[in-house]
Design an enzyme around this catalytic site. Structure first.
Site, PDB file in Angstrom:
ATOM      1  N   HIS A  62      -6.973  -0.744 -12.729  1.00  0.00           N
ATOM      2  CA  HIS A  62      -7.038   0.296 -11.697  1.00  0.00           C
ATOM      3  C   HIS A  62      -7.076   1.660 -12.358  1.00  0.00           C
ATOM      4  O   HIS A  62      -6.933   1.790 -13.565  1.00  0.00           O
ATOM      5  CB  HIS A  62      -5.887   0.154 -10.694  1.00  0.00           C
ATOM      6  CG  HIS A  62      -4.506   0.360 -11.260  1.00  0.00           C
ATOM      7  ND1 HIS A  62      -3.984  -0.433 -12.265  1.00  0.00           N
ATOM      8  CD2 HIS A  62      -3.541   1.273 -10.967  1.00  0.00           C
ATOM      9  CE1 HIS A  62      -2.752  -0.025 -12.544  1.00  0.00           C
ATOM     10  NE2 HIS A  62      -2.469   1.013 -11.785  1.00  0.00           N
ATOM     11  N   HIS A  64      -5.205   4.404 -12.306  1.00  0.00           N
ATOM     12  CA  HIS A  64      -4.079   5.247 -12.723  1.00  0.00           C
ATOM     13  C   HIS A  64      -4.108   5.491 -14.228  1.00  0.00           C
ATOM     14  O   HIS A  64      -4.440   4.604 -15.020  1.00  0.00           O
ATOM     15  CB  HIS A  64      -2.749   4.622 -12.290  1.00  0.00           C
ATOM     16  CG  HIS A  64      -2.483   4.780 -10.825  1.00  0.00           C
ATOM     17  ND1 HIS A  64      -1.685   3.929 -10.102  1.00  0.00           N
ATOM     18  CD2 HIS A  64      -2.927   5.717  -9.942  1.00  0.00           C
ATOM     19  CE1 HIS A  64      -1.638   4.323  -8.828  1.00  0.00           C
ATOM     20  NE2 HIS A  64      -2.387   5.399  -8.716  1.00  0.00           N
ATOM     21  N   ASP A  66      -2.089   5.717 -16.728  1.00  0.00           N
ATOM     22  CA  ASP A  66      -1.435   4.908 -17.765  1.00  0.00           C
ATOM     23  C   ASP A  66      -2.185   3.602 -18.013  1.00  0.00           C
ATOM     24  O   ASP A  66      -1.801   2.817 -18.888  1.00  0.00           O
ATOM     25  CB  ASP A  66       0.045   4.661 -17.441  1.00  0.00           C
ATOM     26  CG  ASP A  66       0.258   3.976 -16.092  1.00  0.00           C
ATOM     27  OD1 ASP A  66      -0.494   4.278 -15.142  1.00  0.00           O
ATOM     28  OD2 ASP A  66       1.184   3.161 -15.983  1.00  0.00           O
ATOM     29  N   HIS A  67      -3.262   3.372 -17.266  1.00  0.00           N
ATOM     30  CA  HIS A  67      -4.088   2.182 -17.482  1.00  0.00           C
ATOM     31  C   HIS A  67      -5.502   2.510 -17.967  1.00  0.00           C
ATOM     32  O   HIS A  67      -6.256   1.600 -18.292  1.00  0.00           O
ATOM     33  CB  HIS A  67      -4.163   1.352 -16.189  1.00  0.00           C
ATOM     34  CG  HIS A  67      -2.835   0.796 -15.784  1.00  0.00           C
ATOM     35  ND1 HIS A  67      -2.477  -0.520 -15.987  1.00  0.00           N
ATOM     36  CD2 HIS A  67      -1.747   1.395 -15.246  1.00  0.00           C
ATOM     37  CE1 HIS A  67      -1.242  -0.710 -15.556  1.00  0.00           C
ATOM     38  NE2 HIS A  67      -0.776   0.428 -15.097  1.00  0.00           N
ATOM     39  N   HIS A 139      -1.789  -2.655  -4.397  1.00  0.00           N
ATOM     40  CA  HIS A 139      -1.223  -1.499  -5.088  1.00  0.00           C
ATOM     41  C   HIS A 139      -1.600  -0.252  -4.289  1.00  0.00           C
ATOM     42  O   HIS A 139      -2.271  -0.356  -3.261  1.00  0.00           O
ATOM     43  CB  HIS A 139      -1.778  -1.457  -6.527  1.00  0.00           C
ATOM     44  CG  HIS A 139      -1.055  -0.502  -7.434  1.00  0.00           C
ATOM     45  ND1 HIS A 139       0.307  -0.467  -7.562  1.00  0.00           N
ATOM     46  CD2 HIS A 139      -1.523   0.465  -8.287  1.00  0.00           C
ATOM     47  CE1 HIS A 139       0.647   0.471  -8.449  1.00  0.00           C
ATOM     48  NE2 HIS A 139      -0.449   1.058  -8.889  1.00  0.00           N
ATOM     49  N   ASP A 209      -1.145  -3.700 -11.685  1.00  0.00           N
ATOM     50  CA  ASP A 209       0.020  -3.377 -10.863  1.00  0.00           C
ATOM     51  C   ASP A 209      -0.157  -4.028  -9.487  1.00  0.00           C
ATOM     52  O   ASP A 209      -1.237  -3.994  -8.898  1.00  0.00           O
ATOM     53  CB  ASP A 209       0.157  -1.854 -10.719  1.00  0.00           C
ATOM     54  CG  ASP A 209       0.483  -1.194 -12.051  1.00  0.00           C
ATOM     55  OD1 ASP A 209       0.501  -1.903 -13.078  1.00  0.00           O
ATOM     56  OD2 ASP A 209       0.719   0.026 -12.066  1.00  0.00           O
ATOM     57  N   HIS A 267       4.922  -4.112 -18.648  1.00  0.00           N
ATOM     58  CA  HIS A 267       4.857  -2.916 -17.811  1.00  0.00           C
ATOM     59  C   HIS A 267       6.238  -2.584 -17.251  1.00  0.00           C
ATOM     60  O   HIS A 267       6.461  -2.484 -16.053  1.00  0.00           O
ATOM     61  CB  HIS A 267       3.845  -3.166 -16.664  1.00  0.00           C
ATOM     62  CG  HIS A 267       3.449  -1.924 -15.897  1.00  0.00           C
ATOM     63  ND1 HIS A 267       4.168  -1.468 -14.826  1.00  0.00           N
ATOM     64  CD2 HIS A 267       2.423  -1.057 -16.051  1.00  0.00           C
ATOM     65  CE1 HIS A 267       3.582  -0.380 -14.325  1.00  0.00           C
ATOM     66  NE2 HIS A 267       2.509  -0.109 -15.064  1.00  0.00           N
TER      67      HIS A 267
END
Lengths: 320, 320
Positions: A62, A64, A66-67, A139, A209, A267
């Protein structure tokens, strides 16, 4: 099939954990796949034997940061290391839009082609040795799990059956063994009907997530391993009233319900201290998961490598 | 004023050097400024005593990824660490456009305000203790140097002069001492006329990528320190026919021509091995620069910290 964890922290990096990144290495050769690419993923790769030249595809769960914030730097470094082979990127539409904006604004040109495949259409993608399917998760933004299944593991031709069908020894046998279907005297023969396998295909589900592990019920059928986030403990998740993430117990209870042999949690919120030092500790998550799950439970650490062998057993590799 | 090098590698990170990032700490308090923010800068910050909460401003030299790809992650982490104070970003227009595209596509919302100042207009920016000016450099894209000058260093009021002018002891004296001008009996009195300084203001020039060091002649007047890239040796620069970067000799010859007391080289091509191991070595660059420069020469290493003291002397800090 090996898993190399490049980052196991949620949201922000810590001194000992980077944000999300997970390498899946093929059992043969140097080829590997990357799932998620948080900032600093290319730095972690420098600490492994993985090479940007033999990277076959990148899967992003996805949008976000941090990914995916490590993507531009990783692609730029692959370019500076003279990569020329095309690279497949399977990701939600937003990732493609962001990368294209990044190429334009930061004047980044790549000497190799990118093939974008949009996760939002739940694609099935085939590589030489691996087939990948996509599952939608729950998510705050569109988010996906990718299931990696080994193709044609150690296939053996059924000679008796080939003779019965009158398939002549030669190139046609080779094609069947490689998983291709053939035509003989007007009849279509599928490779599966002539192959026997020494072991069931290895199958690993890697989830982004997700606050509803049950969405992975179908994907987990026949899988030996599920890699899933466990951002919080159950108590903390309720306290934080976090939307979109799972707690360790929820994931473990799901894994138990589908009788999954191996569960790898990752995670983790940066508030959890490594080992049993400090409080709250990563060990709290382990205890919570173990209390409801009877399979083999692992809590991922950065740069830990796990091997899934042909018998379907997952174990952490130690040393050289 | 202290300099903390967060990354000293050009283009791509290595196992021991990150891409560009340089912290300038104020001599008093915790405030600091960041010049350039390559991928992994926030990870390097975790290895120092610097905090994202006390970061006062970010200056970006140019839009190339090894100088700015760490920005989104650093801002996201500042947000997750509950920063609320506004943050100033001085950068070329492209950086602002890229960040805004990143906020939109990756759904990143910040709980603090960003104040963008466009470097392309060569701004002079004032902070509480530091004044910053901008100089245009020569690179493949718009690129800038930032000059940091200490404000009002240890000012002492000239009491005799104040009495002569009939300025009454009290708030007016305080205003003059803080560098503000005042009005007494219809006459405008400038603070400079009533202050004496125990030492000349400290002044550090920090340059981005640049193949014409001579552009910094004016900025270097009165400066004690120049930080400049030396991507290659002279021989290698000619061989690589690289456009837009300097070699060690060219920078050192310029520093000699303006009698600069301290020169710090950084942004080394990853082909140079650390120390004197391997070939080519970072030491080759040192020797090349030293052959034409008579001042104090430093080759930056990641996480090395240098202190510029009140006497204008720069020295590397060792240990605690």
């Amino acid at each position: 099939m090996n898993l190399v964890f490049l980052g196991t922290s949620a949201g922000v990096p810590t001194k000992v954990r980077n944000v999300s990144g997970l390498a899946l290495r093929e059992s043969k050769g140097k080829g590997w796949y990357l799932v998620d690419c948080g900032e600093g993923t290319q730095h972690q790769i420098l600490r492994t034997r993985l090479s940007l030249t033999s990277l076959k595809a990148i899967f992003i769960s996805h949008i976000h940061g941090d990914h995916c914030y490590g993507l531009p730097g990783l692609l730029a470094s692959a370019a500076m290391h003279s990569r020329q082979a095309p690279l497949t990127i399977v990701a939600p539409a937003g990732v493609r839009a962001w990368l294209e904006a990044t190429f334009e604004h930061t004047q980044l040109g790549l000497p190799f082609a990118l093939e974008f495949i949009c996760s939002d259409q739940l694609p099935a993608v085939e590589f030489e040795n691996i087939a990948v399917t996509t599952t939608r998760l729950s998510h705050r933004v569109p988010c996906y799990a990718y299931t990696f299944t080994e193709k044609h593991p150690d296939a053996v031709l059924n000679i008796e059956k080939l003779r019965q069908k009158g398939v002549p020894r030669g190139p046609l046998w080779g094609q069947l063994k490689q998983g291709m279907d053939i035509e003989v005297a007007g009849e279509r023969l599928t490779s599966d009907a002539f192959l026997t396998f020494s072991h069931p295909p290895r199958k690993i589900v890697i989830a982004g997530d997700n606050d509803q592990p049950v969405l992975l019920r179908e994907a987990c059928q026949g899988a030996q391993v599920l890699v899933h986030e466990a951002t919080y403990s159950q108590a903390l998740a309720q306290k934080a009233s976090d939307v979109g993430h799972s707690d360790a117990q929820r994931v473990a209870a799901f894994a138990e319900s589908v009788q999954l042999p191996h569960l790898v949690l990752t995670h983790f919120s940066p508030r959890y201290q490594p080992g049993s030092q400090g409080s709250p500790s990563i060990e709290d998550l382990r205890q919570e998961a173990a209390s409801v799950y009877s399979g083999a439970l692992h809590l991922a650490r950065d740069l830990a490598e796990y091997r899934l062998d042909k018998t379907g057993h997952l174990a952490e590799m130690t040393g050289e």
